[in-house]
Design a protein around this motif. Structure first.
Motif, PDB file in Angstrom:
ATOM      1  N   THR A 117      33.844  21.862  10.845  1.00 54.53           N
ATOM      2  CA  THR A 117      34.477  20.650  11.383  1.00 54.53           C
ATOM      3  C   THR A 117      33.604  19.416  11.145  1.00 54.53           C
ATOM      4  O   THR A 117      34.121  18.300  11.116  1.00 54.53           O
ATOM      5  CB  THR A 117      34.735  20.778  12.898  1.00 54.53           C
ATOM      6  N   PHE A 118      32.313  19.621  10.975  1.00 60.72           N
ATOM      7  CA  PHE A 118      31.398  18.498  10.756  1.00 60.72           C
ATOM      8  C   PHE A 118      31.671  17.816   9.419  1.00 60.72           C
ATOM      9  O   PHE A 118      31.744  16.576   9.335  1.00 60.72           O
ATOM     10  CB  PHE A 118      29.949  18.991  10.817  1.00 60.72           C
ATOM     11  N   LEU A 119      31.842  18.603   8.373  1.00 57.47           N
ATOM     12  CA  LEU A 119      32.095  18.024   7.047  1.00 57.47           C
ATOM     13  C   LEU A 119      33.429  17.268   6.998  1.00 57.47           C
ATOM     14  O   LEU A 119      33.477  16.150   6.471  1.00 57.47           O
ATOM     15  CB  LEU A 119      32.032  19.108   5.975  1.00 57.47           C
ATOM     16  N   PRO A 120      34.515  17.820   7.552  1.00 57.45           N
ATOM     17  CA  PRO A 120      35.746  17.028   7.590  1.00 57.45           C
ATOM     18  C   PRO A 120      35.598  15.738   8.394  1.00 57.45           C
ATOM     19  O   PRO A 120      36.178  14.706   8.022  1.00 57.45           O
ATOM     20  CB  PRO A 120      36.748  17.983   8.259  1.00 57.45           C
ATOM     21  N   ALA A 121      34.840  15.775   9.490  1.00 59.20           N
ATOM     22  CA  ALA A 121      34.626  14.565  10.278  1.00 59.20           C
ATOM     23  C   ALA A 121      33.865  13.527   9.468  1.00 59.20           C
ATOM     24  O   ALA A 121      34.173  12.325   9.523  1.00 59.20           O
ATOM     25  CB  ALA A 121      33.864  14.905  11.559  1.00 59.20           C
ATOM     26  N   LEU A 122      32.871  13.968   8.718  1.00 54.97           N
ATOM     27  CA  LEU A 122      32.134  13.046   7.850  1.00 54.97           C
ATOM     28  C   LEU A 122      33.061  12.454   6.793  1.00 54.97           C
ATOM     29  O   LEU A 122      32.985  11.260   6.482  1.00 54.97           O
ATOM     30  CB  LEU A 122      30.967  13.775   7.168  1.00 54.97           C
ATOM     31  N   MET A 123      33.938  13.297   6.253  1.00 56.11           N
ATOM     32  CA  MET A 123      34.893  12.818   5.255  1.00 56.11           C
ATOM     33  C   MET A 123      35.765  11.714   5.834  1.00 56.11           C
ATOM     34  O   MET A 123      35.977  10.663   5.213  1.00 56.11           O
ATOM     35  CB  MET A 123      35.777  13.983   4.792  1.00 56.11           C
ATOM     36  N   ASN A 124      36.271  11.936   7.044  1.00 55.73           N
ATOM     37  CA  ASN A 124      37.158  10.960   7.677  1.00 55.73           C
ATOM     38  C   ASN A 124      36.427   9.668   8.030  1.00 55.73           C
ATOM     39  O   ASN A 124      37.060   8.622   8.177  1.00 55.73           O
ATOM     40  CB  ASN A 124      37.780  11.558   8.945  1.00 55.73           C
ATOM     41  N   GLY A 125      35.103   9.753   8.159  1.00 54.04           N
ATOM     42  CA  GLY A 125      34.331   8.582   8.530  1.00 54.04           C
ATOM     43  C   GLY A 125      33.725   7.840   7.359  1.00 54.04           C
ATOM     44  O   GLY A 125      32.953   6.896   7.541  1.00 54.04           O
ATOM     45  N   THR A 126      34.061   8.261   6.146  1.00 55.49           N
ATOM     46  CA  THR A 126      33.537   7.605   4.947  1.00 55.49           C
ATOM     47  C   THR A 126      34.686   7.321   3.977  1.00 55.49           C
ATOM     48  O   THR A 126      35.830   7.684   4.220  1.00 55.49           O
ATOM     49  CB  THR A 126      32.489   8.487   4.247  1.00 55.49           C
ATOM     50  N   SER A 127      34.330   6.726   2.877  1.00 55.74           N
ATOM     51  CA  SER A 127      35.351   6.400   1.873  1.00 55.74           C
ATOM     52  C   SER A 127      35.446   7.434   0.760  1.00 55.74           C
ATOM     53  O   SER A 127      36.257   7.289  -0.154  1.00 55.74           O
ATOM     54  CB  SER A 127      35.035   5.033   1.251  1.00 55.74           C
ATOM     55  N   VAL A 128      34.641   8.485   0.825  1.00 55.58           N
ATOM     56  CA  VAL A 128      34.659   9.495  -0.231  1.00 55.58           C
ATOM     57  C   VAL A 128      35.936  10.320  -0.134  1.00 55.58           C
ATOM     58  O   VAL A 128      36.559  10.431   0.923  1.00 55.58           O
ATOM     59  CB  VAL A 128      33.426  10.417  -0.156  1.00 55.58           C
ATOM     60  N   ARG A 129      36.318  10.939  -1.246  1.00 61.54           N
ATOM     61  CA  ARG A 129      37.601  11.636  -1.302  1.00 61.54           C
ATOM     62  C   ARG A 129      37.473  13.140  -1.405  1.00 61.54           C
ATOM     63  O   ARG A 129      38.438  13.864  -1.185  1.00 61.54           O
ATOM     64  CB  ARG A 129      38.410  11.111  -2.494  1.00 61.54           C
ATOM     65  N   THR A 130      36.282  13.639  -1.753  1.00 63.96           N
ATOM     66  CA  THR A 130      36.109  15.081  -1.873  1.00 63.96           C
ATOM     67  C   THR A 130      34.829  15.503  -1.177  1.00 63.96           C
ATOM     68  O   THR A 130      33.886  14.716  -1.034  1.00 63.96           O
ATOM     69  CB  THR A 130      36.035  15.517  -3.344  1.00 63.96           C
ATOM     70  N   VAL A 131      34.789  16.761  -0.764  1.00 63.22           N
ATOM     71  CA  VAL A 131      33.590  17.306  -0.134  1.00 63.22           C
ATOM     72  C   VAL A 131      32.439  17.306  -1.129  1.00 63.22           C
ATOM     73  O   VAL A 131      31.283  17.041  -0.773  1.00 63.22           O
ATOM     74  CB  VAL A 131      33.845  18.728   0.399  1.00 63.22           C
ATOM     75  N   ASP A 132      32.746  17.605  -2.368  1.00 63.29           N
ATOM     76  CA  ASP A 132      31.698  17.642  -3.385  1.00 63.29           C
ATOM     77  C   ASP A 132      31.035  16.271  -3.539  1.00 63.29           C
ATOM     78  O   ASP A 132      29.813  16.171  -3.674  1.00 63.29           O
ATOM     79  CB  ASP A 132      32.304  18.085  -4.722  1.00 63.29           C
ATOM     80  N   GLU A 133      31.842  15.223  -3.492  1.00 61.97           N
ATOM     81  CA  GLU A 133      31.289  13.868  -3.573  1.00 61.97           C
ATOM     82  C   GLU A 133      30.489  13.550  -2.319  1.00 61.97           C
ATOM     83  O   GLU A 133      29.415  12.945  -2.388  1.00 61.97           O
ATOM     84  CB  GLU A 133      32.423  12.860  -3.727  1.00 61.97           C
ATOM     85  N   LEU A 134      31.006  13.955  -1.169  1.00 63.97           N
ATOM     86  CA  LEU A 134      30.320  13.695   0.099  1.00 63.97           C
ATOM     87  C   LEU A 134      28.943  14.340   0.132  1.00 63.97           C
ATOM     88  O   LEU A 134      27.969  13.727   0.579  1.00 63.97           O
ATOM     89  CB  LEU A 134      31.162  14.237   1.261  1.00 63.97           C
ATOM     90  N   THR A 135      28.851  15.561  -0.335  1.00 65.51           N
ATOM     91  CA  THR A 135      27.608  16.331  -0.219  1.00 65.51           C
ATOM     92  C   THR A 135      26.781  16.344  -1.496  1.00 65.51           C
ATOM     93  O   THR A 135      25.748  17.016  -1.540  1.00 65.51           O
ATOM     94  CB  THR A 135      27.929  17.781   0.165  1.00 65.51           C
ATOM     95  N   ASP A 136      27.234  15.620  -2.502  1.00 69.31           N
ATOM     96  CA  ASP A 136      26.556  15.599  -3.798  1.00 69.31           C
ATOM     97  C   ASP A 136      26.397  17.013  -4.361  1.00 69.31           C
ATOM     98  O   ASP A 136      25.359  17.376  -4.913  1.00 69.31           O
ATOM     99  CB  ASP A 136      25.185  14.926  -3.670  1.00 69.31           C
ATOM    100  N   GLY A 137      27.437  17.807  -4.167  1.00 71.18           N
ATOM    101  CA  GLY A 137      27.445  19.150  -4.737  1.00 71.18           C
ATOM    102  C   GLY A 137      26.761  20.209  -3.903  1.00 71.18           C
ATOM    103  O   GLY A 137      26.593  21.354  -4.368  1.00 71.18           O
ATOM    104  N   SER A 138      26.386  19.893  -2.693  1.00 73.34           N
ATOM    105  CA  SER A 138      25.736  20.880  -1.830  1.00 73.34           C
ATOM    106  C   SER A 138      26.732  21.969  -1.420  1.00 73.34           C
ATOM    107  O   SER A 138      27.927  21.716  -1.277  1.00 73.34           O
ATOM    108  CB  SER A 138      25.171  20.214  -0.573  1.00 73.34           C
ATOM    109  N   LEU A 139      26.218  23.171  -1.214  1.00 72.41           N
ATOM    110  CA  LEU A 139      27.061  24.283  -0.795  1.00 72.41           C
ATOM    111  C   LEU A 139      27.234  24.259   0.718  1.00 72.41           C
ATOM    112  O   LEU A 139      26.250  24.276   1.465  1.00 72.41           O
ATOM    113  CB  LEU A 139      26.436  25.614  -1.214  1.00 72.41           C
ATOM    114  N   ALA A 140      28.472  24.238   1.174  1.00 67.04           N
ATOM    115  CA  ALA A 140      28.737  24.193   2.615  1.00 67.04           C
ATOM    116  C   ALA A 140      28.129  25.397   3.327  1.00 67.04           C
ATOM    117  O   ALA A 140      27.595  25.284   4.438  1.00 67.04           O
ATOM    118  CB  ALA A 140      30.243  24.129   2.866  1.00 67.04           C
ATOM    119  N   LEU A 141      28.182  26.558   2.690  1.00 65.86           N
ATOM    120  CA  LEU A 141      27.660  27.768   3.328  1.00 65.86           C
ATOM    121  C   LEU A 141      26.133  27.791   3.428  1.00 65.86           C
ATOM    122  O   LEU A 141      25.567  28.644   4.103  1.00 65.86           O
ATOM    123  CB  LEU A 141      28.149  29.009   2.564  1.00 65.86           C
TER     124      LEU A 141
END
Length: 291
Positions: free
Chosen positions: A129-153
């Motif tokens: 839920t943290f990553l989706p919340a970060l997505m909603n709070g920024t202008s980025v469009r993908t998780v990969d862009e948000l995390t610069d390719g970091s693995l969620a797991l």
């Protein structure tokens, strides 16, 4: 003087927490506790943390900040809240780490208040839920862009906490799971203020007002009045029971509709998070507030 630094994490009811604590101004002042308004120190601390080698020395900014924080008073404990100490949401995850610059930024902060006792407080949150919340709070469009390719797991809050502990071994760290906050809201407020667990405190129902129906909240308040003297454990059980019956589904359930995410991934993230919390509970000098 004790300096209490509440630093998020982002999207964990951080502003509401300080607003709830502020309802106890008279009680806080009587106990020598002061809440420092963000406007008094935000820009100065951000500037120094982001550019520690420019302009003011730690001693110079300390003198200015203490004057702003205390406002010509002499509190024993000053509560500060600033999620931007860790950084901005857009850079919260990099190199498979949560807040990769947190340790060095906190070290810079500690250099300012080296003569005071510093305590660090922050909430953690399931990466699912943290990553989706970060997505909603920024202008980025993908998780990969948000995390610069970091693995969620690969994301672990315990790793962040150990990083902080290694850099600031003498600074106590208090954390809690954002998912538990409806049950432990009062406990968090007391810990921030440095109050005894039995001290009555205002604002303890603020979070429930957002996630429980008005009918349920009214019945809950009646129940509390009819059963004075309940222990904290008993009260938490009652809150859980009322939330199960009167909780607002839209507020309690979070949308996890991210491109490329499957139910299996969300389940794996949640299981990893549960194991991570188990590890955090065993880190020396770390207090985990639990229901």
């Amino acid at each position: 003087m004790q300096i209490v630094l509440h630093i998020g994490a982002h999207f964990t009811n951080e502003e509401k927490l300080i607003n709830s604590l502020a309802k106890n101004t008279e009680l806080l002042e009587a106990q020598g506790v002061s809440i420092a308004p963000l406007t008094f120190y935000n820009q100065k601390i951000r500037s120094f943390v982001n550019h520690p080698d420019e302009k003011l020395t730690p001693l110079g900014i300390r003198k200015e900040l203490l004057a702003d924080l205390t406002q010509e008073k002499s509190p024993d404990r000053v509560v500060m809240s600033n999620t931007k100490i860790f950084g901005i949401p857009k850079l919260a995850v990099r190199n498979h780490l949560i807040y990769p610059n947190a340790g060095t930024r906190l070290e810079t902060f500690a250099n300012i208040f080296h003569s005071e006792d510093i305590e660090v407080f922050f909430a953690i949150r399931n990466p699912a839920t943290f990553l989706p919340a970060l997505m909603n709070g920024t202008s980025v469009r993908t998780v990969d862009e948000l995390t610069d390719g970091s693995l969620a797991l690969s994301l672990r809050w315990s790793e962040l906490i150990m990083r902080v502990r290694n850099i600031l071994p003498n600074v106590p760290v208090t954390v809690w799971c954002n998912e538990d906050t409806p049950l432990i809201w009062e406990a968090i407020l007391r810990e921030l203020a440095g109050f005894d667990p039995t001290v009555p405190i205002l604002g303890g129902l603020d979070l429930l007002e957002d996630i429980m129906s008005s009918q349920g909240l009214s019945r809950f308040k009646d129940y509390l009045n009819e059963h004075p003297g309940m222990s904290e454990i008993q009260k938490r059980r009652v809150i859980a029971a009322f939330l199960e019956k009167f909780g607002l589904e839209d507020e309690l359930e979070e949308e996890l509709d991210l491109q490329g995410w499957t139910e299996e991934l969300v389940q794996s993230l949640t299981e990893a998070y549960d194991e991570d919390v188990f590890l955090i509970e065993r880190i020396p000098s770390v207090t985990l507030i639990t229901p």
